[in-house]
Design a protein around this motif. Structure first.
Motif, PDB file in Angstrom:
ATOM      1  N   PRO A  59       0.846  -1.209   0.000  1.00 45.72           N
ATOM      2  CA  PRO A  59       0.000   0.000   0.000  1.00 45.72           C
ATOM      3  C   PRO A  59       0.870   1.244   0.000  1.00 45.72           C
ATOM      4  O   PRO A  59       2.030   1.204   0.421  1.00 45.72           O
ATOM      5  N   GLY A  70      -3.749   4.350  -2.182  1.00 44.32           N
ATOM      6  CA  GLY A  70      -3.537   3.444  -3.304  1.00 44.32           C
ATOM      7  C   GLY A  70      -2.624   2.306  -2.912  1.00 44.32           C
ATOM      8  O   GLY A  70      -2.224   2.173  -1.761  1.00 44.32           O
ATOM      9  N   GLY A  71      -2.294   1.518  -3.880  1.00 43.63           N
ATOM     10  CA  GLY A  71      -1.401   0.401  -3.653  1.00 43.63           C
ATOM     11  C   GLY A  71      -1.164  -0.342  -4.948  1.00 43.63           C
ATOM     12  O   GLY A  71      -1.628   0.071  -6.014  1.00 43.63           O
ATOM     13  N   SER A 114      -9.195  -0.005  -9.879  1.00 38.47           N
ATOM     14  CA  SER A 114      -7.969  -0.749 -10.131  1.00 38.47           C
ATOM     15  C   SER A 114      -7.802  -0.949 -11.631  1.00 38.47           C
ATOM     16  O   SER A 114      -8.771  -0.952 -12.383  1.00 38.47           O
ATOM     17  N   LEU A 157      -3.866   0.073  -7.666  1.00 40.30           N
ATOM     18  CA  LEU A 157      -5.128   0.325  -6.980  1.00 40.30           C
ATOM     19  C   LEU A 157      -5.202   1.786  -6.565  1.00 40.30           C
ATOM     20  O   LEU A 157      -4.234   2.330  -6.036  1.00 40.30           O
ATOM     21  N   GLN A 158      -6.333   2.414  -6.808  1.00 46.73           N
ATOM     22  CA  GLN A 158      -6.569   3.792  -6.372  1.00 46.73           C
ATOM     23  C   GLN A 158      -7.990   3.897  -5.856  1.00 46.73           C
ATOM     24  O   GLN A 158      -8.873   3.146  -6.268  1.00 46.73           O
ATOM     25  N   LEU A 159      -8.213   4.829  -4.970  1.00 44.90           N
ATOM     26  CA  LEU A 159      -9.555   5.069  -4.443  1.00 44.90           C
ATOM     27  C   LEU A 159     -10.368   5.897  -5.429  1.00 44.90           C
ATOM     28  O   LEU A 159      -9.816   6.692  -6.183  1.00 44.90           O
ATOM     29  N   ASP A 163     -14.677   7.816  -2.226  1.00 46.65           N
ATOM     30  CA  ASP A 163     -14.069   7.038  -1.148  1.00 46.65           C
ATOM     31  C   ASP A 163     -12.927   7.806  -0.479  1.00 46.65           C
ATOM     32  O   ASP A 163     -12.774   7.769   0.745  1.00 46.65           O
ATOM     33  N   TRP A 170      -6.796   1.520   0.995  1.00 46.46           N
ATOM     34  CA  TRP A 170      -6.600   0.128   0.602  1.00 46.46           C
ATOM     35  C   TRP A 170      -5.835  -0.589   1.702  1.00 46.46           C
ATOM     36  O   TRP A 170      -4.854  -0.082   2.229  1.00 46.46           O
ATOM     37  N   GLY A 172      -4.285  -4.584   2.549  1.00 52.77           N
ATOM     38  CA  GLY A 172      -4.041  -5.886   1.941  1.00 52.77           C
ATOM     39  C   GLY A 172      -3.509  -6.892   2.937  1.00 52.77           C
ATOM     40  O   GLY A 172      -3.108  -6.553   4.051  1.00 52.77           O
ATOM     41  N   ALA A 190      -6.387  -7.742  -1.600  1.00 54.38           N
ATOM     42  CA  ALA A 190      -6.475  -6.308  -1.282  1.00 54.38           C
ATOM     43  C   ALA A 190      -7.933  -5.922  -1.219  1.00 54.38           C
ATOM     44  O   ALA A 190      -8.778  -6.496  -1.840  1.00 54.38           O
TER      45      ALA A 190
END
Length: 190
Positions: A59, A70-71, A114, A157-159, A163, A170, A172, A190
């Protein structure tokens, strides 16, 4: 020995003007060997199936430009379980994960937060902390391990904007971590 001779000849041919600096010639010859050795090793193993390997989740850290919003989830495959557990392979997975982690806090208005990176982006445009591209890291690992290795998937990955405004992040989980501080293991979510 033949490869060393070829490397020295190639470096001397390219650098005809300054053959007095022996240290530079040897360094250039070693670089030539690494480059050509990687190509040769990759060509030998490229057709082999990669069914083992590791996954990794990392993350964005809170308090950084990413702010925890994000991650990245990465899957790197190898030919055998044995190679997939080696220190060299674990280090490769961690370096690829760090290199592909989004560096800025961005949000998306899309419902899906994502997306998968293309192989071309992974191989050529993403650089690790050491300044090497992911392809260069892969080539070095292939030479060291002597097996086919591939980055099977990289999902950033992003919000969503909504959110992010509500303070979501995120989180995981990595199962069977290779080391307590490692972000690589046998399964991740995740």
């Amino acid at each position: 020995i033949v490869e060393c001779k070829k490397a020295l000849q190639a470096v001397v041919d390219v650098d005809n003007n300054d053959n007095d600096d022996k240290t530079k010639l040897l360094q250039d010859a070693m670089d030539w060997l690494r480059k050509h050795g990687a190509a040769k090793a990759s060509a030998k193993v490229v057709d082999r199936e990669t069914t083992e390997g590791l996954v990794s989740f990392l993350p964005q850290q809170s308090g950084t430009s990413g702010g925890g919003g994000g991650g990245v989830l990465v899957k790197v495959a190898s030919e055998t379980d044995f190679a997939g557990r080696s220190e060299t392979f674990v280090e490769l997975v961690e370096n690829v994960t760090k290199a592909t982690l989004p560096t800025t806090a961005t949000t998306t208005t899309e419902a899906s937060a994502s997306w998968d990176l293309s192989k071309e982006d992974i191989d050529s445009s993403i650089q690790s902390e050491s300044g090497k591209t992911v392809k260069e890291l892969m080539d070095e690992a292939i030479i060291a391990i002597r097996e086919n290795i591939s980055v099977s998937q990289v999902t950033q990955l992003q919000l969503t904007a909504d959110d992010a405004q509500q303070g979501a992040m995120w989180i995981g989980y990595v199962h069977n971590r290779m080391a307590p501080t490692s972000c690589a293991g046998t399964a991740a979510a995740a």
